[in-house]
Design a protein around this motif. Structure first.
Motif, PDB file in Angstrom:
ATOM      1  N   MET A   1       0.835  -1.163   0.000  1.00  0.00           N
ATOM      2  CA  MET A   1       0.000   0.000   0.000  1.00  0.00           C
ATOM      3  C   MET A   1       0.894   1.245   0.000  1.00  0.00           C
ATOM      4  N   THR A   2       0.673   2.127  -0.925  1.00  0.00           N
ATOM      5  CA  THR A   2       1.481   3.347  -1.009  1.00  0.00           C
ATOM      6  C   THR A   2       0.704   4.515  -0.399  1.00  0.00           C
ATOM      7  N   SER A   3       1.448   5.343   0.274  1.00  0.00           N
ATOM      8  CA  SER A   3       0.794   6.525   0.842  1.00  0.00           C
ATOM      9  C   SER A   3       1.093   7.734  -0.038  1.00  0.00           C
ATOM     10  N   GLN A   4       0.139   8.591  -0.145  1.00  0.00           N
ATOM     11  CA  GLN A   4       0.297   9.795  -0.944  1.00  0.00           C
ATOM     12  C   GLN A   4       0.450  10.996  -0.027  1.00  0.00           C
ATOM     13  N   THR A   5       1.340  11.875  -0.441  1.00  0.00           N
ATOM     14  CA  THR A   5       1.508  13.122   0.289  1.00  0.00           C
ATOM     15  C   THR A   5       0.929  14.233  -0.562  1.00  0.00           C
ATOM     16  N   THR A   6       0.013  14.939   0.011  1.00  0.00           N
ATOM     17  CA  THR A   6      -0.563  16.082  -0.691  1.00  0.00           C
ATOM     18  C   THR A   6      -0.055  17.358  -0.035  1.00  0.00           C
ATOM     19  N   ILE A   7      -0.232  18.450  -0.689  1.00  0.00           N
ATOM     20  CA  ILE A   7       0.258  19.718  -0.155  1.00  0.00           C
ATOM     21  C   ILE A   7      -0.393  20.049   1.184  1.00  0.00           C
ATOM     22  N   GLU A   8      -1.628  19.641   1.362  1.00  0.00           N
ATOM     23  CA  GLU A   8      -2.325  19.916   2.613  1.00  0.00           C
ATOM     24  C   GLU A   8      -1.724  19.175   3.807  1.00  0.00           C
ATOM     25  N   THR A   9      -1.001  18.090   3.560  1.00  0.00           N
ATOM     26  CA  THR A   9      -0.435  17.326   4.673  1.00  0.00           C
ATOM     27  C   THR A   9       0.936  17.837   5.099  1.00  0.00           C
ATOM     28  N   LEU A  10       1.517  18.749   4.336  1.00  0.00           N
ATOM     29  CA  LEU A  10       2.823  19.303   4.706  1.00  0.00           C
ATOM     30  C   LEU A  10       2.680  20.217   5.914  1.00  0.00           C
ATOM     31  N   SER A  11       3.744  20.299   6.699  1.00  0.00           N
ATOM     32  CA  SER A  11       3.714  21.152   7.892  1.00  0.00           C
ATOM     33  C   SER A  11       3.712  22.629   7.475  1.00  0.00           C
ATOM     34  N   ASN A  12       3.277  23.466   8.386  1.00  0.00           N
ATOM     35  CA  ASN A  12       3.262  24.905   8.125  1.00  0.00           C
ATOM     36  C   ASN A  12       4.662  25.432   7.812  1.00  0.00           C
ATOM     37  N   GLU A  13       5.658  24.929   8.510  1.00  0.00           N
ATOM     38  CA  GLU A  13       7.030  25.384   8.300  1.00  0.00           C
ATOM     39  C   GLU A  13       7.506  25.095   6.873  1.00  0.00           C
ATOM     40  N   ILE A  14       7.184  23.920   6.381  1.00  0.00           N
ATOM     41  CA  ILE A  14       7.578  23.565   5.009  1.00  0.00           C
ATOM     42  C   ILE A  14       6.807  24.414   4.005  1.00  0.00           C
ATOM     43  N   LEU A  15       5.523  24.589   4.251  1.00  0.00           N
ATOM     44  CA  LEU A  15       4.729  25.419   3.347  1.00  0.00           C
ATOM     45  C   LEU A  15       5.217  26.865   3.334  1.00  0.00           C
ATOM     46  N   LEU A  16       5.558  27.423   4.498  1.00  0.00           N
ATOM     47  CA  LEU A  16       6.079  28.791   4.544  1.00  0.00           C
ATOM     48  C   LEU A  16       7.386  28.906   3.771  1.00  0.00           C
ATOM     49  N   TYR A  17       8.218  27.880   3.873  1.00  0.00           N
ATOM     50  CA  TYR A  17       9.471  27.878   3.110  1.00  0.00           C
ATOM     51  C   TYR A  17       9.176  27.859   1.605  1.00  0.00           C
ATOM     52  N   ILE A  18       8.262  27.027   1.198  1.00  0.00           N
ATOM     53  CA  ILE A  18       7.875  26.960  -0.228  1.00  0.00           C
ATOM     54  C   ILE A  18       7.278  28.300  -0.671  1.00  0.00           C
ATOM     55  N   PHE A  19       6.369  28.827   0.132  1.00  0.00           N
ATOM     56  CA  PHE A  19       5.696  30.076  -0.213  1.00  0.00           C
ATOM     57  C   PHE A  19       6.686  31.230  -0.329  1.00  0.00           C
ATOM     58  N   SER A  20       7.738  31.198   0.468  1.00  0.00           N
ATOM     59  CA  SER A  20       8.714  32.297   0.438  1.00  0.00           C
ATOM     60  C   SER A  20       9.456  32.380  -0.892  1.00  0.00           C
ATOM     61  N   HIS A  21       9.387  31.325  -1.679  1.00  0.00           N
ATOM     62  CA  HIS A  21      10.050  31.313  -2.992  1.00  0.00           C
ATOM     63  C   HIS A  21       9.094  31.641  -4.132  1.00  0.00           C
ATOM     64  N   LEU A  22       7.854  31.919  -3.801  1.00  0.00           N
ATOM     65  CA  LEU A  22       6.867  32.274  -4.822  1.00  0.00           C
ATOM     66  C   LEU A  22       6.659  33.785  -4.833  1.00  0.00           C
ATOM     67  N   SER A  23       6.331  34.319  -5.981  1.00  0.00           N
ATOM     68  CA  SER A  23       6.008  35.747  -6.051  1.00  0.00           C
ATOM     69  C   SER A  23       4.656  35.972  -5.392  1.00  0.00           C
ATOM     70  N   TRP A  24       4.426  37.209  -4.977  1.00  0.00           N
ATOM     71  CA  TRP A  24       3.144  37.523  -4.336  1.00  0.00           C
ATOM     72  C   TRP A  24       1.989  37.316  -5.308  1.00  0.00           C
ATOM     73  N   THR A  25       2.230  37.556  -6.584  1.00  0.00           N
ATOM     74  CA  THR A  25       1.155  37.358  -7.558  1.00  0.00           C
ATOM     75  C   THR A  25       0.803  35.875  -7.684  1.00  0.00           C
ATOM     76  N   ASP A  26       1.825  35.024  -7.667  1.00  0.00           N
ATOM     77  CA  ASP A  26       1.573  33.579  -7.724  1.00  0.00           C
ATOM     78  C   ASP A  26       0.884  33.080  -6.454  1.00  0.00           C
ATOM     79  N   LEU A  27       1.308  33.617  -5.311  1.00  0.00           N
ATOM     80  CA  LEU A  27       0.668  33.236  -4.050  1.00  0.00           C
ATOM     81  C   LEU A  27      -0.831  33.536  -4.084  1.00  0.00           C
ATOM     82  N   LEU A  28      -1.159  34.738  -4.513  1.00  0.00           N
ATOM     83  CA  LEU A  28      -2.566  35.133  -4.481  1.00  0.00           C
ATOM     84  C   LEU A  28      -3.395  34.421  -5.534  1.00  0.00           C
TER      85      LEU A  28
END
Length: 186
Positions: A1-28
């Protein structure tokens, strides 16, 4: 059985790190309104006020008129949560689209659209009377940092323009305005 990781399951810290590399226009355009958690993380990312990270709202030469006016303006203007988290805005006025945005976004009849704005940066600034008045207003009420980089052609006069023309901007005039702004903050 394989488990899937979706963006919603990532921790806030990882998401903030990812978001910090996106432009504000892409974020919104990509992440705003997905859910309450993502809205909160987008606000956290946009609320960072750092020159070294070039954070906040950054309007540059690549800014798209249609995207700004059809999508991003309405998002920012209709969400007090979103507009409240903005602490830093950088306008690169080499782009005429950006120049048009300045007055509509920041200086809407002296109504403060971004109540927590602390840092305002203009690259290739073209001083006009409404901008000067609005800057004084913002300095008095909320800004901690104002950076103005002037366009060289502010000081250049075409041969076809008379020296006494209102189109001519005198360097002494610019310096007196800067001095007035400096005195306002003292």
């Amino acid at each position: 059985m394989t488990s899937q990781t979706t963006i919603e399951t990532l921790s806030n810290e990882i998401l903030l790190y990812i978001f910090s590399h996106l432009s504000w226009t892409d974020l919104l355009t990509s992440l705003w309104s997905l859910n309450i958690r993502f809205n909160s993380l987008v606000c956290s990312t946009l609320s960072v006020n750092s020159n070294s990270l070039n954070t906040g709202l950054v309007f540059t030469l690549g800014s798209s008129y249609n995207k700004l006016y059809s999508t991003l303006f309405p998002l920012l203007l209709n969400s007090s949560c979103l507009s409240s988290c903005i602490q830093r805005i950088h306008f690169d006025e080499r782009n005429s689209i950006v120049r048009d945005c300045v007055y509509q976004w920041l200086f809407n009849d002296k109504e403060i659209i971004f109540p927590n704005l602390k840092s305002l940066i203009f690259t290739q600034c073209r001083l006009k009377e409404p901008l000067i008045e609005s800057l004084v207003y913002l300095i008095e009420r909320q800004l901690n940092e104002l950076i103005l980089s002037f366009a060289k052609d502010n000081f250049m006069v075409p041969d076809c323009v008379r020296q006494d023309s209102p189109l001519v901007i005198d360097k002494k005039f610019i310096f007196s305005i800067v001095e007035e702004l400096r005195n306002e903050t003292s």
